[in-house]
Design an enzyme around this catalytic site. Sequence first.
Site, PDB file in Angstrom:
ATOM      1  N   ARG A  97       0.323   8.708   3.012  1.00 15.74           N
ATOM      2  CA  ARG A  97      -0.668   8.328   2.207  1.00 15.74           C
ATOM      3  C   ARG A  97      -1.869   9.082   2.484  1.00 15.74           C
ATOM      4  O   ARG A  97      -2.206   9.008   3.575  1.00 15.74           O
ATOM      5  CB  ARG A  97      -1.076   7.042   1.767  1.00 15.74           C
ATOM      6  CG  ARG A  97      -0.284   6.228   0.920  1.00 15.74           C
ATOM      7  CD  ARG A  97      -0.896   4.789   0.671  1.00 15.74           C
ATOM      8  NE  ARG A  97      -1.664   4.368   1.646  1.00 15.74           N
ATOM      9  CZ  ARG A  97      -2.387   2.933   1.221  1.00 15.74           C
ATOM     10  NH1 ARG A  97      -2.050   2.325   0.216  1.00 15.74           N
ATOM     11  NH2 ARG A  97      -2.780   2.131   2.200  1.00 15.74           N
TER      12      ARG A  97
ATOM     13  N   THR B 157      -7.585   9.602  -1.006  1.00 24.54           N
ATOM     14  CA  THR B 157      -6.940   9.569  -2.498  1.00 24.54           C
ATOM     15  C   THR B 157      -6.025   8.363  -2.634  1.00 24.54           C
ATOM     16  O   THR B 157      -5.621   7.780  -3.729  1.00 24.54           O
ATOM     17  CB  THR B 157      -6.354  10.551  -3.079  1.00 24.54           C
ATOM     18  OG1 THR B 157      -5.183  11.063  -2.148  1.00 24.54           O
ATOM     19  CG2 THR B 157      -7.548  11.815  -3.043  1.00 24.54           C
TER      20      THR B 157
ATOM     21  N   ASP C 122      -0.815  -1.900   9.028  1.00 23.89           N
ATOM     22  CA  ASP C 122      -0.224  -0.527   8.992  1.00 23.89           C
ATOM     23  C   ASP C 122       1.075  -0.478   9.551  1.00 23.89           C
ATOM     24  O   ASP C 122       1.131  -0.548  10.715  1.00 23.89           O
ATOM     25  CB  ASP C 122      -1.103   0.640   9.627  1.00 23.89           C
ATOM     26  CG  ASP C 122      -0.440   2.016   9.189  1.00 23.89           C
ATOM     27  OD1 ASP C 122       0.787   2.293   9.496  1.00 23.89           O
ATOM     28  OD2 ASP C 122      -1.364   2.811   8.648  1.00 23.89           O
TER      29      ASP C 122
ATOM     30  N   ASP D 176       2.104   2.164  12.171  1.00 22.12           N
ATOM     31  CA  ASP D 176       1.468   2.371  13.208  1.00 22.12           C
ATOM     32  C   ASP D 176       1.992   0.996  14.127  1.00 22.12           C
ATOM     33  O   ASP D 176       1.997   1.185  15.410  1.00 22.12           O
ATOM     34  CB  ASP D 176      -0.147   1.835  13.115  1.00 22.12           C
ATOM     35  CG  ASP D 176      -0.741   3.180  12.580  1.00 22.12           C
ATOM     36  OD1 ASP D 176      -0.364   4.565  13.060  1.00 22.12           O
ATOM     37  OD2 ASP D 176      -1.942   3.055  11.986  1.00 22.12           O
TER      38      ASP D 176
HETATM   39  C1  PRP Z   1       2.712   3.314   4.416  1.00 26.03           C
HETATM   40  C2  PRP Z   1       3.853   2.849   3.954  1.00 26.03           C
HETATM   41  C3  PRP Z   1       4.476   3.365   2.670  1.00 26.03           C
HETATM   42  C4  PRP Z   1       3.024   3.736   1.928  1.00 26.03           C
HETATM   43  C5  PRP Z   1       2.789   2.569   1.133  1.00 26.03           C
HETATM   44  O1  PRP Z   1       3.006   4.661   4.951  1.00 26.03           O
HETATM   45  O2  PRP Z   1       4.998   2.972   4.990  1.00 26.03           O
HETATM   46  O3  PRP Z   1       5.030   4.649   2.603  1.00 26.03           O
HETATM   47  O4  PRP Z   1       2.184   3.400   3.093  1.00 26.03           O
HETATM   48  O5  PRP Z   1       1.730   2.660   0.289  1.00 26.03           O
HETATM   49  P1  PRP Z   1       1.469   3.268  -1.208  1.00 26.03           P
HETATM   50  O6  PRP Z   1       2.328   2.092  -1.898  1.00 26.03           O
HETATM   51  O7  PRP Z   1       0.147   3.085  -1.707  1.00 26.03           O
HETATM   52  O8  PRP Z   1       1.999   4.663  -1.362  1.00 26.03           O
HETATM   53  P2  PRP Z   1       1.857   5.751   5.433  1.00 26.03           P
HETATM   54  O9  PRP Z   1       1.474   6.462   4.447  1.00 26.03           O
HETATM   55  O10 PRP Z   1       0.807   4.770   6.190  1.00 26.03           O
HETATM   56  O11 PRP Z   1       2.669   6.481   6.496  1.00 26.03           O
HETATM   57  P3  PRP Z   1       3.397   6.047   7.637  1.00 26.03           P
HETATM   58  O12 PRP Z   1       4.728   5.622   7.284  1.00 26.03           O
HETATM   59  O13 PRP Z   1       3.653   7.399   8.242  1.00 26.03           O
HETATM   60  O14 PRP Z   1       2.713   5.332   8.668  1.00 26.03           O
HETATM   61  N1  URA Z   2       0.590   1.111   4.007  1.00 29.65           N
HETATM   62  C1  URA Z   2       0.809  -0.039   4.985  1.00 29.65           C
HETATM   63  O1  URA Z   2       1.386   0.236   6.054  1.00 29.65           O
HETATM   64  N2  URA Z   2       0.117  -1.123   4.962  1.00 29.65           N
HETATM   65  C2  URA Z   2      -0.513  -1.482   3.909  1.00 29.65           C
HETATM   66  O2  URA Z   2      -1.013  -2.533   3.787  1.00 29.65           O
HETATM   67  C3  URA Z   2      -0.820  -0.475   2.717  1.00 29.65           C
HETATM   68  C4  URA Z   2       0.029   0.690   2.698  1.00 29.65           C
END
Ligand code: PRP
Ligand code: URA
Length: 207
Positions: free
Chosen positions: A102, A106, A198, A201
């Site tokens: 994400r 944005t 997150d 993380d």
């Molecule tokens: C997180 C999560 C989803 C997304 C959800 O991933 O694992 O993929 O955010 O958010 P959304 O519904 O608003 O799209 P992130 O972008 O943090 O990447 P990561 O899994 O690499 O930490």
């Molecule tokens: N992605 C995450 O990992 N946590 C949230 O709360 C939203 C998006």
Amino acid sequence: MAFTEIKHPLIVDKLTRMRRKDTSSKDFRENLNEIGGLMVYEVFRDLPLTPGEIETPVTKTTGYTVDQSVVLVPIIRAGLGMTAGIQQLIPTAKVAHIGLYRDEETLEPVQYFAKPTADIASSYVLVVDPMLATGGSASKAIDIAKEWGAKTIKFICLVAAPEGVARLQKDHPDIDIYAASLDEKLNDDGYIVPGLGDAGDRIFGTK
Ligand code: PRP
Ligand code: URA
């Protein structure tokens, strides 16, 4: 299609452990995989069975096996944290990866990887990501799975925001959505409240 909250006491207990901010990365990962395994029990309730004759030590009888091919589509990174737990219950499942993150400003998903399996069009496809926040990442992953030819698709997550469920139901009305918890809302930074922070993380210890 349907949104289902799978609220089994064992799942609620494990999710509560994951929500606590002082839970270690190791415990977070273990609980996430265990919940993944518990949830697919419900998600794959409609898997077709193939009858066939078998011999027990006592007699011949008809047995039933799951021959339907299943493809898991974890959204990298956090989706990987649920995949091993699901594969324990469906050891023959193949894995097609989609890499999305994400954009912090944005909140739109940015694609950096996509690798399908050869038989995805004829498989039961389960898109896997613990977090459904705005719904942008899940919607994009399902777009990609459909471009690959997938026809039978479900989405499984751990924690869903109402905003994400609404977005997914609008973009992909043909997809069943499963979550362990429908949380309250998104905050101004796009994080789920109460949520668990997150997920990527916490799984990989990157913050
Ligand atoms: C997180 C999560 C989803 C997304 C959800 O991933 O694992 O993929 O955010 O958010 P959304 O519904 O608003 O799209 P992130 O972008 O943090 O990447 P990561 O899994 O690499 O930490
Ligand atoms: N992605 C995450 O990992 N946590 C949230 O709360 C939203 C998006």
